[in-house]
Design a protein around this motif. Structure first.
Motif, PDB file in Angstrom:
ATOM      1  N   ASP A   1       9.982  12.342  -2.874  1.00  0.00           N
ATOM      2  CA  ASP A   1      10.803  11.306  -2.253  1.00  0.00           C
ATOM      3  C   ASP A   1      10.061   9.972  -2.192  1.00  0.00           C
ATOM      4  O   ASP A   1       8.904   9.903  -1.753  1.00  0.00           O
ATOM      5  CB  ASP A   1      11.210  11.714  -0.837  1.00  0.00           C
ATOM      6  N   ASP A   2      10.734   8.919  -2.639  1.00  0.00           N
ATOM      7  CA  ASP A   2      10.178   7.577  -2.523  1.00  0.00           C
ATOM      8  C   ASP A   2      10.508   6.988  -1.156  1.00  0.00           C
ATOM      9  O   ASP A   2      11.419   7.443  -0.464  1.00  0.00           O
ATOM     10  CB  ASP A   2      10.740   6.668  -3.615  1.00  0.00           C
ATOM     11  N   LEU A   3       9.761   5.974  -0.788  1.00  0.00           N
ATOM     12  CA  LEU A   3       9.998   5.231   0.446  1.00  0.00           C
ATOM     13  C   LEU A   3      10.329   3.787   0.112  1.00  0.00           C
ATOM     14  O   LEU A   3       9.867   3.260  -0.908  1.00  0.00           O
ATOM     15  CB  LEU A   3       8.756   5.263   1.345  1.00  0.00           C
TER      16      LEU A   3
ATOM     17  N   GLU B   1      12.017   2.948   5.122  1.00  0.00           N
ATOM     18  CA  GLU B   1      13.231   3.742   5.009  1.00  0.00           C
ATOM     19  C   GLU B   1      12.959   4.974   4.158  1.00  0.00           C
ATOM     20  O   GLU B   1      12.273   4.908   3.136  1.00  0.00           O
ATOM     21  CB  GLU B   1      14.358   2.906   4.408  1.00  0.00           C
ATOM     22  N   THR B   2      13.522   6.093   4.587  1.00  0.00           N
ATOM     23  CA  THR B   2      13.344   7.368   3.902  1.00  0.00           C
ATOM     24  C   THR B   2      14.654   7.822   3.273  1.00  0.00           C
ATOM     25  O   THR B   2      15.736   7.353   3.637  1.00  0.00           O
ATOM     26  CB  THR B   2      12.857   8.435   4.886  1.00  0.00           C
ATOM     27  N   VAL B   3      14.565   8.740   2.331  1.00  0.00           N
ATOM     28  CA  VAL B   3      15.749   9.260   1.658  1.00  0.00           C
ATOM     29  C   VAL B   3      16.618  10.046   2.626  1.00  0.00           C
ATOM     30  O   VAL B   3      17.842  10.010   2.570  1.00  0.00           O
ATOM     31  CB  VAL B   3      15.338  10.137   0.461  1.00  0.00           C
ATOM     32  N   ARG B   4      15.972  10.757   3.540  1.00  0.00           N
ATOM     33  CA  ARG B   4      16.663  11.575   4.532  1.00  0.00           C
ATOM     34  C   ARG B   4      15.943  11.408   5.867  1.00  0.00           C
ATOM     35  O   ARG B   4      14.818  10.897   5.896  1.00  0.00           O
ATOM     36  CB  ARG B   4      16.688  13.040   4.093  1.00  0.00           C
ATOM     37  N   PRO B   5      16.540  11.814   6.963  1.00  0.00           N
ATOM     38  CA  PRO B   5      15.839  11.685   8.253  1.00  0.00           C
ATOM     39  C   PRO B   5      14.480  12.375   8.220  1.00  0.00           C
ATOM     40  O   PRO B   5      14.356  13.487   7.706  1.00  0.00           O
ATOM     41  CB  PRO B   5      16.795  12.381   9.237  1.00  0.00           C
ATOM     42  N   ASP B   6      13.483  11.708   8.744  1.00  0.00           N
ATOM     43  CA  ASP B   6      12.129  12.258   8.743  1.00  0.00           C
ATOM     44  C   ASP B   6      11.516  12.071  10.124  1.00  0.00           C
ATOM     45  O   ASP B   6      11.016  10.992  10.461  1.00  0.00           O
ATOM     46  CB  ASP B   6      11.269  11.560   7.696  1.00  0.00           C
TER      47      ASP B   6
ATOM     48  N   SER C   1       0.822  -1.213   0.000  1.00  0.00           N
ATOM     49  CA  SER C   1       0.000   0.000   0.000  1.00  0.00           C
ATOM     50  C   SER C   1       0.851   1.255   0.000  1.00  0.00           C
ATOM     51  O   SER C   1       0.537   2.234  -0.687  1.00  0.00           O
ATOM     52  CB  SER C   1      -0.934  -0.005   1.212  1.00  0.00           C
ATOM     53  N   ILE C   2       1.923   1.245   0.775  1.00  0.00           N
ATOM     54  CA  ILE C   2       2.830   2.396   0.812  1.00  0.00           C
ATOM     55  C   ILE C   2       3.492   2.591  -0.550  1.00  0.00           C
ATOM     56  O   ILE C   2       3.556   3.702  -1.075  1.00  0.00           O
ATOM     57  CB  ILE C   2       3.877   2.214   1.922  1.00  0.00           C
ATOM     58  N   ASP C   3       3.957   1.506  -1.122  1.00  0.00           N
ATOM     59  CA  ASP C   3       4.608   1.579  -2.424  1.00  0.00           C
ATOM     60  C   ASP C   3       3.633   2.067  -3.493  1.00  0.00           C
ATOM     61  O   ASP C   3       3.971   2.901  -4.337  1.00  0.00           O
ATOM     62  CB  ASP C   3       5.167   0.206  -2.798  1.00  0.00           C
TER      63      ASP C   3
END
Length: 521
Positions: free
Chosen positions: A151-153, A166-171, A130-132
């Motif tokens: 940004d993709d996850l 996982e995120t591209v940068r800290p979130d 679902s997230i994808d």
């Protein structure tokens, strides 16, 4: 930090997840007396609701659109976590615990007793899918632009009840973002949007007679507490007076989106919502590409006059695109003063410098966007004209308005001043600025590299530093960008039959959770 396990929302317990730490809101809903007044009552076990418009779709990844989310969110489909609109805290839903397990990673523990309404088991694989689908696919989901941007996850099912994201940068607010991702089974199409989704919620779609009504039936295999009503029937009428009349004549039990003069009487319940009304200007088409013209429009609007003549007490003049209670609200900002002479002077100055200020500006507004939207639009057209601008009013339906509201924008109709009503459902300014202020935001027509850097830096902060950074951003927008003429922070009204108990809150305008309705008495 991790959250504590929590049962379904019926317990009303709250969880203080790391994502929500420091971001609690102080929004308060209004209690429902529902005493006296006209009669009304549910038709057996069916809760009858009239909406301002038919949902354009029930596609889960469009749930952040009010016309869709008001039916789907936490009714047909559910997210992993959800934000309590009164406290601002995150509550467990399909996930029971979550914690940051790396600089760019969060780990969620999921329920093991949930099935979709078609009998398919809910697992971490469903959540990852679902997230994808919502964030990484080519479907062009509104939730992607509204919540996640470009940004993709990377969502991974470690086992049936463990999910990592996982995120591209800290979130620091990823769990809050994921509260906008509705979970669907892996059988859901990834090549086209679906009209009638399958979810884990307390209801499922029974029938949809296009143009007439939509019916949801209680999901008897729902994992949580069974809702009080066996079914919900939605109808839609554009005119608020018609919706109110349906309520007072006992044709429906709930009337959504009423105005103070629509005639609901004692059945009308006011509540503090999170909506802000504003004009959003196209930034690259003359004369709106000149900041003096945008400033002139702000001076030309008599906000106090509009609210005083058209709305009841509680609606406040707005100086920024978010209301109080949202992280980043700048309480030092003052609304633009009404100064028609200043507006005319700025228009004349721009004209003297060769700006084609006589070019026709189209003021676009969506029918039924909010109560008295037509009257407000007509007043704005007149006030902008008095400043020396040429303004045409165009009232459009929902599908047409999306062409102006979301990328890719209409490009062949000249300069556009779009009347928007923005609701920050999440309670954090990033959900507003990322879509409305970044250079490539889903609803942004402006932006500069310098401003983009300010916005990106603010999104990495937490606590008081985060709030201060967004306060500075709203001040900068008002001084240096002026993409908006903010008009009002709104008050909502919902109509409730005397036989129905329901307490509206700040999210009621965007999502109406059927499980929160019970028969009175």
């Amino acid at each position: 930090m991790s959250s504590s396990p929590l049962t379904r929302r019926g317990s009303k317990a709250l969880v203080g997840a790391a994502a929500a730490a420091g971001f609690a809101l102080l929004l308060s809903g209004c209690g429902v007396a529902n005493s006296g007044g006209s009669t009304g009552g549910a038709a057996g076990d069916t809760l009858r609701i009239v909406l301002p418009q038919e949902p354009p779709t029930l596609e889960p990844c469009e749930g952040s659109l009010t016309a869709t989310g008001i039916v789907t969110r936490s009714n047909i489909t559910e997210p992993l976590v959800e934000r309590n609109p009164t406290s601002g805290e995150l509550e467990a839903l399909l996930a029971t615990e979550w914690e940051a397990t790396g600089e760019n990673q969060w780990t969620f523990t999921l329920r093991d007793d949930v099935t979709f309404s078609d009998g398919t088991p809910f697992t971490a694989a469903s959540a990852a899918f679902s997230i994808d689908r919502a964030v990484n696919s080519d479907l062009g989901c509104n939730v992607e632009g509204y919540v996640f941007g470009d940004d993709d996850l990377v969502a991974t099912a470690v086992d049936d009840t463990t999910l990592t994201v996982e995120t591209v940068r800290p979130d620091p607010i990823l769990p809050l973002r994921l509260s906008f991702v509705e979970i669907v089974p892996e059988s859901t199409s990834v090549t086209e949007k679906v009209r009638e989704p399958i979810g884990t919620g307390p209801y499922s779609v029974a029938s949809w007679e296009t143009g007439t009504k939509l019916t949801l039936d209680r999901n008897d295999d729902y994992w949580g507490d069974a809702p009080a009503y066996a079914s919900a029937e939605y109808q839609w009428r554009t005119e608020g007076t018609v919706r109110a009349a349906m309520l007072t004549s006992n044709e429906v039990d709930v009337a959504v989106g009423l105005g103070p003069d629509d005639g609901a009487g004692e059945l009308g319940v006011d509540y503090a919502n999170n909506e802000t009304v504003a004009l959003r200007f196209s930034g690259d088409i003359a004369p709106l590409d000149d900041i003096r013209v945008r400033q002139a429009i702000n001076y030309a609007i008599d906000r106090d006059g509009i609210l005083g003549s058209l709305y009841s007490d509680g609606t406040n003049v707005a100086a920024q695109l978010i209301p109080t209670g949202v992280v980043g609200f700048n309480d030092s900002l003052e609304p633009w003063e009404f100064d028609l002479d200043a507006a005319k002077a700025l228009v004349d100055e721009a004209r003297a410098d060769g700006v084609p200020v006589d070019t026709e500006i189209t003021l676009v507004a969506r029918n039924s966007l909010f109560p008295k939207v037509t009257e407000v639009s007509q007043v704005l057209q007149e006030q902008l004209s008095q400043a020396g601008l040429t303004v045409k009013l165009s009232m459009v339906d929902t599908s047409q308005s999306l062409q102006y509201q979301l990328r890719p924008f209409v490009l062949d109709e000249g300069p556009i001043a779009l009347l928007v009503q923005h609701g920050n459902q999440a309670g954090d300014a990033q959900f507003t600025v990322d879509q409305y202020m970044t250079t490539d935001g889903a609803q942004s027509t402006f932006g500069t590299p310098e401003f983009d850097t300010m916005l990106a830096d603010a999104g990495l902060k937490s606590g008081d530093e985060r709030a201060a950074a967004y306060e500075e951003i709203f001040a900068y927008q008002n001084e240096e960008i002026v993409q908006f003429a903010t008009i009002a922070h709104m008050v909502g009204q919902i109509g409730l039959a005397t036989t129905v108990d329901y307490t509206p809150d700040a999210a009621t305008g965007d999502e109406i959770r059927l499980a929160d309705f019970v028969p009175a008495g």
